[in-house]
Design a protein around this motif. Structure first.
Motif, mmCIF file in Angstrom:
data_model
loop_
_atom_site.group_PDB
_atom_site.id
_atom_site.type_symbol
_atom_site.label_atom_id
_atom_site.label_comp_id
_atom_site.label_asym_id
_atom_site.label_seq_id
_atom_site.Cartn_x
_atom_site.Cartn_y
_atom_site.Cartn_z
ATOM 1 N N THR A 15 0.837 -1.207 0.000
ATOM 2 C CA THR A 15 0.000 0.000 0.000
ATOM 3 C C THR A 15 0.871 1.256 0.000
ATOM 4 O O THR A 15 0.565 2.247 -0.675
ATOM 5 C CB THR A 15 -0.923 0.006 1.225
ATOM 6 O OG1 THR A 15 -1.739 -1.171 1.211
ATOM 7 C CG2 THR A 15 -1.821 1.232 1.218
ATOM 8 N N ALA A 16 1.953 1.212 0.783
ATOM 9 C CA ALA A 16 2.843 2.369 0.878
ATOM 10 C C ALA A 16 3.628 2.603 -0.408
ATOM 11 O O ALA A 16 3.970 3.744 -0.753
ATOM 12 C CB ALA A 16 3.804 2.190 2.049
ATOM 13 N N THR A 17 3.924 1.515 -1.132
ATOM 14 C CA THR A 17 4.752 1.653 -2.338
ATOM 15 C C THR A 17 3.937 1.989 -3.583
ATOM 16 O O THR A 17 4.511 2.434 -4.585
ATOM 17 C CB THR A 17 5.540 0.359 -2.599
ATOM 18 O OG1 THR A 17 4.614 -0.739 -2.714
ATOM 19 C CG2 THR A 17 6.530 0.093 -1.491
ATOM 20 N N ILE A 18 2.615 1.798 -3.542
ATOM 21 C CA ILE A 18 1.790 2.069 -4.725
ATOM 22 C C ILE A 18 1.931 3.513 -5.205
ATOM 23 O O ILE A 18 2.140 3.754 -6.407
ATOM 24 C CB ILE A 18 0.306 1.718 -4.453
ATOM 25 C CG1 ILE A 18 0.129 0.195 -4.450
ATOM 26 C CG2 ILE A 18 -0.606 2.347 -5.508
ATOM 27 C CD1 ILE A 18 -1.264 -0.258 -4.050
ATOM 28 N N PRO A 19 1.847 4.534 -4.314
ATOM 29 C CA PRO A 19 2.025 5.915 -4.794
ATOM 30 C C PRO A 19 3.400 6.147 -5.419
ATOM 31 O O PRO A 19 3.518 6.857 -6.427
ATOM 32 C CB PRO A 19 1.847 6.756 -3.517
ATOM 33 C CG PRO A 19 1.045 5.900 -2.602
ATOM 34 C CD PRO A 19 1.491 4.504 -2.882
ATOM 35 N N ILE A 20 4.425 5.541 -4.818
ATOM 36 C CA ILE A 20 5.778 5.703 -5.349
ATOM 37 C C ILE A 20 5.885 5.075 -6.726
ATOM 38 O O ILE A 20 6.431 5.672 -7.676
ATOM 39 C CB ILE A 20 6.810 5.085 -4.389
ATOM 40 C CG1 ILE A 20 6.768 5.792 -3.038
ATOM 41 C CG2 ILE A 20 8.216 5.149 -4.991
ATOM 42 C CD1 ILE A 20 7.649 5.171 -1.983
ATOM 43 N N LEU A 21 5.344 3.867 -6.869
ATOM 44 C CA LEU A 21 5.376 3.186 -8.161
ATOM 45 C C LEU A 21 4.587 3.969 -9.200
ATOM 46 O O LEU A 21 4.986 4.061 -10.369
ATOM 47 C CB LEU A 21 4.809 1.773 -8.021
ATOM 48 C CG LEU A 21 5.665 0.767 -7.243
ATOM 49 C CD1 LEU A 21 4.910 -0.546 -7.049
ATOM 50 C CD2 LEU A 21 6.984 0.522 -7.968
ATOM 51 N N ALA A 22 3.451 4.536 -8.765
ATOM 52 C CA ALA A 22 2.631 5.323 -9.694
ATOM 53 C C ALA A 22 3.404 6.534 -10.209
ATOM 54 O O ALA A 22 3.346 6.869 -11.402
ATOM 55 C CB ALA A 22 1.343 5.770 -9.003
#
Length: 336
Positions: A15-22
């Motif tokens: 969940t925390a990495t989704i914004p970064i990946l986006a």
């Protein structure tokens, strides 16, 4: 219970990495700074923000060097783009294979890295033209468009290079401008007086061989509206030294540049070009350049009379016209 804890940890991590990946995915897809994929300057500069011209030039050199066998190079900032290859070839030989290896607000280190890169490819610098403006020794490392292309620093610098641009991409005001431009094509609000942006949005021609850009629309527009350009008048009382001085580090870089030129037995000329605001390089730095490269190789045209007495000679507060560039080339190469 242990498996539940692990699952919750994995879920929180994802969940925390989704914004970064986006953000990373958007950065790759949009390529807002022109440093992910290769671009030609003509369409690239019609963007919400300036592209990294040094990156574009480096990619163009890599793509063209084997086919065109470059042996003659124009180094410097965007001011050098109006030194036309055809005009220079008349002085160095029509068989010369010329490449514009420019970068926005070029630095001494930037020129050295480009020369070292050329050597690393096994190419020789037969002829070189270097234009040095009074702002040459400014500290411009903080500006996004002037980041040294990672190819020149080596593969190990690629992560740091892209991390820098990713951070710039996450700046909210910049992010909004980029997204708005991509969706609507709307440029950020800019007045006609913003000459630098005005210049870049009128690039409408590009020579893949020489990495040379053309401004046919701009030339037509300025012909109708010469008031958009600058026509400074010669006034000896207005000339003044820049407050930026060469450091010991700058002088070391210049000596390394000269060593490469001497090694290749390069036929080179260094031009200290004029500025419409009458700024000139500090006299001690001019003397240092002549001491390092040789007095006969350095041409101080910072007070060049034709820049201040022949109609519109500058498009904006930095860039001189092709006609003035040709005048300077003729002066330098006919001067013995």
């Amino acid at each position: 219970m242990k498996d539940d804890n692990i699952n919750r940890f994995v879920l929180k991590t994802l969940t925390a990495t989704i914004p970064i990946l986006a953000i990373v995915v958007l950065y790759i897809i949009l390529d807002p700074f022109g440093v992910v994929r290769r671009h030609e300057p003509c369409p690239a500069f019609k963007s919400a923000i300036p592209f990294n011209k040094g990156y574009i030039s480096t990619c163009a050199y890599i793509d063209g060097r084997e086919g065109y066998k470059y042996d003659s190079f124009i180094f410097g900032s965007s001011r050098t783009i109006n030194f036309r290859a055809d005009d220079w070839a008349k002085h160095i030989g029509k068989n010369a294979s010329i490449f514009h290896f420019d970068a926005s607000n070029e630095t001494p280190e930037g020129i050295l890295l480009k020369m070292q890169f050329i050597q690393s490819k096994g190419d020789t610098i037969r002829n070189a033209l270097i234009e040095i403006p009074p702002i040459f020794f400014n500290d411009r490392s903080e500006y996004l468009s002037y980041r040294t292309p990672w190819q020149l620093d080596g593969l190990v610098s690629a992560p740091a290079f892209h991390y820098y641009y990713l951070k710039r991409f996450t700046d909210w005001s910049m992010f909004k401008s980029i997204i708005k431009y991509k969706i609507t094509g709307a440029m950020p609000p800019i007045e006609i007086a913003d000459k630098v942006r005005f210049l870049t949005t009128l690039i409408d021609g590009y020579d893949e061989k020489t990495n040379e850009t053309y401004f046919n629309s701009r030339d037509s527009l300025y012909a109708l509206h010469p008031e958009y350009g600058l026509s400074p008048k010669y006034d000896i009382t207005k000339f003044h030294f820049t407050d930026k001085r060469a450091t010991a580090y700058h002088l070391l870089i210049l000596k390394q540049i000269n060593a490469i030129l001497q090694k290749d037995r390069t036929n080179f000329k260094i031009i200290l070009g004029p500025m419409p605001d009458y700024t000139v390089l500090n006299s001690n730095d001019t003397d240092s350049l002549k001491s390092i490269f040789g007095a006969k190789k350095v041409y101080d045209l910072s007070k060049y009379d034709k820049a201040y007495s022949s109609g519109m000679t500058f498009y904006d507060n930095t860039h001189f016209t092709p006609s003035l560039a040709k005048e300077m080339l003729d002066t330098v190469y006919y001067c013995k």
